[in-house]
Design a protein around this motif. Structure first.
Motif, short mmCIF file in Angstrom:
data_model
loop_
_atom_site.label_atom_id
_atom_site.label_comp_id
_atom_site.label_asym_id
_atom_site.label_seq_id
_atom_site.Cartn_x
_atom_site.Cartn_y
_atom_site.Cartn_z
N TYR A 92 0.81 -1.22 0.00
CA TYR A 92 0.00 0.00 0.00
C TYR A 92 0.84 1.27 0.00
CZ TYR A 92 -4.21 -2.70 0.25
OH TYR A 92 -5.24 -3.55 -0.07
N ALA A 93 2.07 1.20 0.52
CA ALA A 93 2.95 2.36 0.45
C ALA A 93 3.32 2.66 -1.00
CB ALA A 93 4.21 2.12 1.28
N LEU B 86 0.40 4.16 -2.70
CA LEU B 86 0.27 5.58 -2.37
C LEU B 86 1.18 6.43 -3.24
CD1 LEU B 86 -0.78 7.91 -0.59
CD2 LEU B 86 1.03 7.34 1.04
N LEU C 190 -0.89 9.20 -5.27
CA LEU C 190 -0.92 10.54 -4.70
C LEU C 190 -0.75 11.65 -5.74
CD1 LEU C 190 -1.25 12.06 -2.07
CD2 LEU C 190 1.22 11.93 -1.73
N THR D 197 -10.15 7.88 -1.74
CA THR D 197 -9.09 6.90 -1.98
C THR D 197 -7.77 7.34 -1.38
OG1 THR D 197 -10.12 6.17 -4.04
CG2 THR D 197 -7.78 5.66 -3.75
N VAL D 198 -7.39 8.58 -1.61
CA VAL D 198 -6.08 9.03 -1.14
C VAL D 198 -6.07 9.18 0.38
CG1 VAL D 198 -6.35 11.56 -1.20
CG2 VAL D 198 -4.15 10.52 -1.76
N TYR D 199 -7.19 9.55 1.00
CA TYR D 199 -7.23 9.60 2.46
C TYR D 199 -7.00 8.21 3.05
CZ TYR D 199 -8.27 14.28 4.15
OH TYR D 199 -8.16 15.59 4.52
N LEU E 255 -5.29 5.74 1.68
CA LEU E 255 -3.87 5.38 1.53
C LEU E 255 -2.99 6.18 2.48
CD1 LEU E 255 -3.70 5.11 -2.37
CD2 LEU E 255 -3.56 3.24 -0.73
N LEU E 256 -3.29 7.48 2.65
CA LEU E 256 -2.50 8.31 3.55
C LEU E 256 -2.59 7.84 5.01
CD1 LEU E 256 -3.24 11.91 2.18
CD2 LEU E 256 -1.00 10.79 2.28
N THR F 2 -0.93 3.96 5.42
CA THR F 2 0.52 3.75 5.31
C THR F 2 1.25 3.88 6.64
OG1 THR F 2 0.47 4.46 3.00
CG2 THR F 2 2.61 4.50 4.12
#
Length: 304
Positions: A52-53, A56, A60, A188-190, A192-193, A196
């Motif tokens: 998942y990193a 991201l 991102l 989605t980005v929240y 992943l953020l 991580t």
């Protein structure tokens, strides 16, 4: 036929191909994770972090093309809850892949929609008709047939994909609430953020290894394929109704079986086939009930 009509007529085909592509990508992700954990000894927490990193890092820049406004939210509490549910689900899923064969794990995680039905009733007070209750009971029965907890060879690690399905169902319910006010790419980005750093802490607590050699390349591939799979999934739902594309999602079962067999020589046991058939049948029953519900709502709107 005009060019516009020709383009429109190809949308269902594009949606179907995108859904099949997403299933194939997820199958390869599962194969890469299983190889890195079960065969190469990477701790499941580290595998989940790197997957998942890397996802991201790819996602991102795409989301931030709209600037920092993409990160504005009034629902930070719901984002935190969604991330908490997702991280538990992810850790249980990868830990399950480190212990059980792909065919068993993917069939069991397909019980997730039935957890969604129960959660929608308990937390959103949605009306759940007899058809969906019947499908839910049937789906969990299929899971029990695959697990065979009454046999001496049963191992508790096989329950991990079912637990992952339950937590991912919670993630889906929170996502449904967030979509009322938030942009899809921001959601989605929240995730992943927030995932991580939590995954990083869990990986460090478990020894926190940096993979090398083949394990590193497998996890890089898993991260890139995760982004690709989610993009194709979004594309599929953009190009056609959910009722049309959902049956193609069930192809992930034979696709994962194929990856497991070709990569590891894993072959499903006899109990898998009746259990998987019950789960898939129950899922299709829910889909048909949703179609009928949507048709009734559309007819009511026209009359109104």
């Amino acid at each position: 036929m005009t060019a516009l009509n020709a383009k429109s007529s190809h949308k269902p085909l594009l949606a179907a191909l995108a859904m099949i592509g997403a299933g194939a990508s997820f199958a390869l992700v599962n194969g890469a994770l299983q190889a890195s954990t079960m065969q190469l000894g990477v701790p499941s927490t580290s595998a989940a972090f790197w997957q998942y990193a890397l996802g991201l890092l790819v996602a991102l820049p795409w989301v931030l093309r709209r600037g920092l406004t993409a990160l504005r939210t009034r629902q930070i509490g719901w984002h935190l809850l969604r991330a908490a549910l997702a991280v538990i689900g992810i850790q249980m899923w990868v830990a399950g892949l480190a212990r059980v064969e792909i065919w068993q794990a993917i069939a069991l995680v397909m019980t997730s929609p039935f957890f969604v039905i129960i959660g929608a009733k308990l937390f959103f007070r949605e009306r759940v008709g007899p058809v969906r209750w019947l499908a839910t009971v049937a789906g969990f029965t299929g899971g029990m047939i695959i697990l065979e907890p009454w046999k001496d060879v049963f191992q508790w690690g096989a329950v991990l994909p079912v637990a992952a399905a339950a937590f991912w169902a919670g993630t889906s319910l929170v996502t449904k609430k967030l979509t009322q006010t938030e942009q899809a790419d921001s959601i989605t980005v929240y995730l992943l953020l927030l995932l991580t750093p939590v995954n990083a802490v869990l990986a460090l607590g478990d020894g926190g290894i940096v993979p090398s050699g083949l394990a590193l390349w497998l996890l890089v591939a898993a991260g890139l394929l995760t982004v690709l799979a989610n993009f194709l999934l979004t594309l599929a739902y953009q190009q056609a109704d959910a009722a049309f594309v959902q049956p193609f999602d069930h192809l992930k079962l034979p696709l994962n079986i194929a990856v497991g067999f070709l990569a590891f020589g894993f072959a499903p046991s006899g109990a898998f086939w009746p259990g998987a058939l019950v789960i898939v049948g129950a899922s299709l029953l829910v889909m048909m009930d949703e179609q009928k519900k949507s048709a009734r709502q559309s007819a009511a709107a026209v009359r109104g």
